[in-house]
Design a protein around this motif. Sequence first.
Motif, mmCIF file in Angstrom:
data_model
loop_
_atom_site.group_PDB
_atom_site.id
_atom_site.type_symbol
_atom_site.label_atom_id
_atom_site.label_comp_id
_atom_site.label_asym_id
_atom_site.label_seq_id
_atom_site.Cartn_x
_atom_site.Cartn_y
_atom_site.Cartn_z
ATOM 1 N N VAL A 23 13.442 -9.857 -1.129
ATOM 2 C CA VAL A 23 12.299 -8.945 -1.069
ATOM 3 C C VAL A 23 11.516 -9.277 0.194
ATOM 4 N N SER A 24 11.260 -8.270 1.019
ATOM 5 C CA SER A 24 10.411 -8.440 2.201
ATOM 6 C C SER A 24 9.114 -7.687 1.954
ATOM 7 N N MET A 25 8.032 -8.429 1.795
ATOM 8 C CA MET A 25 6.730 -7.808 1.567
ATOM 9 C C MET A 25 6.190 -7.241 2.875
ATOM 10 N N VAL A 26 5.630 -6.041 2.790
ATOM 11 C CA VAL A 26 4.991 -5.396 3.932
ATOM 12 C C VAL A 26 3.496 -5.375 3.627
ATOM 13 N N PRO A 27 2.720 -6.231 4.304
ATOM 14 C CA PRO A 27 1.285 -6.303 4.023
ATOM 15 C C PRO A 27 0.564 -4.991 4.333
ATOM 16 N N ARG A 28 -0.497 -4.753 3.599
ATOM 17 C CA ARG A 28 -1.332 -3.564 3.791
ATOM 18 C C ARG A 28 -1.728 -3.439 5.261
ATOM 19 N N GLY A 29 -1.585 -2.223 5.789
ATOM 20 C CA GLY A 29 -2.001 -1.957 7.163
ATOM 21 C C GLY A 29 -0.960 -2.274 8.219
ATOM 22 N N THR A 30 0.208 -2.746 7.814
ATOM 23 C CA THR A 30 1.265 -3.024 8.791
ATOM 24 C C THR A 30 2.413 -2.045 8.577
ATOM 25 N N GLN A 31 3.203 -1.880 9.595
ATOM 26 C CA GLN A 31 4.305 -0.931 9.546
ATOM 27 C C GLN A 31 5.539 -1.582 10.156
ATOM 28 N N PRO A 32 6.610 -1.753 9.371
ATOM 29 C CA PRO A 32 7.831 -2.292 9.963
ATOM 30 C C PRO A 32 8.421 -1.283 10.937
ATOM 31 N N THR A 33 9.178 -1.770 11.877
ATOM 32 C CA THR A 33 9.842 -0.887 12.827
ATOM 33 C C THR A 33 11.103 -0.347 12.176
ATOM 34 N N PRO A 34 11.218 0.972 12.080
ATOM 35 C CA PRO A 34 12.448 1.511 11.490
ATOM 36 C C PRO A 34 13.622 1.259 12.427
ATOM 37 N N PRO A 35 14.822 1.232 11.887
ATOM 38 C CA PRO A 35 15.983 1.020 12.755
ATOM 39 C C PRO A 35 16.112 2.164 13.753
ATOM 40 N N SER A 36 16.682 1.870 14.904
ATOM 41 C CA SER A 36 16.857 2.912 15.915
ATOM 42 C C SER A 36 17.953 3.881 15.503
ATOM 43 N N GLU A 37 18.837 3.426 14.640
ATOM 44 C CA GLU A 37 19.876 4.303 14.105
ATOM 45 C C GLU A 37 20.248 3.825 12.719
ATOM 46 N N ARG A 38 20.884 4.705 11.966
ATOM 47 C CA ARG A 38 21.285 4.361 10.607
ATOM 48 C C ARG A 38 22.415 3.341 10.661
ATOM 49 N N GLN A 39 22.277 2.300 9.875
ATOM 50 C CA GLN A 39 23.302 1.263 9.778
ATOM 51 C C GLN A 39 24.131 1.528 8.534
ATOM 52 N N CYS A 44 0.832 -1.201 0.000
ATOM 53 C CA CYS A 44 0.000 0.000 0.000
ATOM 54 C C CYS A 44 0.874 1.261 0.000
ATOM 55 N N PRO A 45 0.632 2.189 -0.933
ATOM 56 C CA PRO A 45 1.456 3.403 -0.970
ATOM 57 C C PRO A 45 1.305 4.264 0.287
ATOM 58 N N ASP A 46 0.141 4.243 0.923
ATOM 59 C CA ASP A 46 -0.038 5.021 2.155
ATOM 60 C C ASP A 46 0.876 4.500 3.263
ATOM 61 N N ASP A 47 0.999 3.178 3.357
ATOM 62 C CA ASP A 47 1.898 2.586 4.355
ATOM 63 C C ASP A 47 3.345 2.963 4.049
ATOM 64 N N ALA A 48 3.703 2.973 2.768
ATOM 65 C CA ALA A 48 5.059 3.355 2.371
ATOM 66 C C ALA A 48 5.326 4.817 2.727
ATOM 67 N N ASN A 49 4.349 5.688 2.490
ATOM 68 C CA ASN A 49 4.507 7.103 2.855
ATOM 69 C C ASN A 49 4.707 7.271 4.357
ATOM 70 N N ARG A 50 3.930 6.533 5.147
ATOM 71 C CA ARG A 50 4.076 6.615 6.608
ATOM 72 C C ARG A 50 5.462 6.133 7.043
#
Length: 130
Positions: free
Chosen positions: A100-116, A60-66
């Motif tokens: 490729v890691s699919m991110v299903p609609r309505g879910t949000q991966p946890t961003p890293p706590s710092e840049r790797q 979902c593009p909205d999830d990607a924007n978030r």
Amino acid sequence: AGSQPPPWAASQPPPGSQPSPTAHGFEAAWVMVFNAGKHNEGVYTHTLQDQGTSILAFECPDDANRFGQLLLNKGFDAATPLKWSADRMAMFCRRAGLEVSMVPRGTQPTPPSERQHGTGKSGDPERRYP
């Protein structure tokens, strides 16, 4: 009557072939791209402990924007969600040695706590170049 292959034979991939993203059930998805359209364009990659590095493919593009906003809040450069076909993702991942890691609609991966620090040009963290 015995000249046709069994029905399951047509759906079997050739031996040694790479699975394509369409095996994950999508024809296109949104990936996070830094500096879209510029000479130093890069794709956000995600590495999990004890697993390989992958690009996140949002249904979902909205999830990607978030997710892009979350990255920005964590100090990353602005990233633009771009729609990539499954073929483009497969080719990019094959060349870069990524999954490729699919991110299903309505879910949000946890961003890293710092840049790797990844293996991108100029030592850019979490960035791969198409």
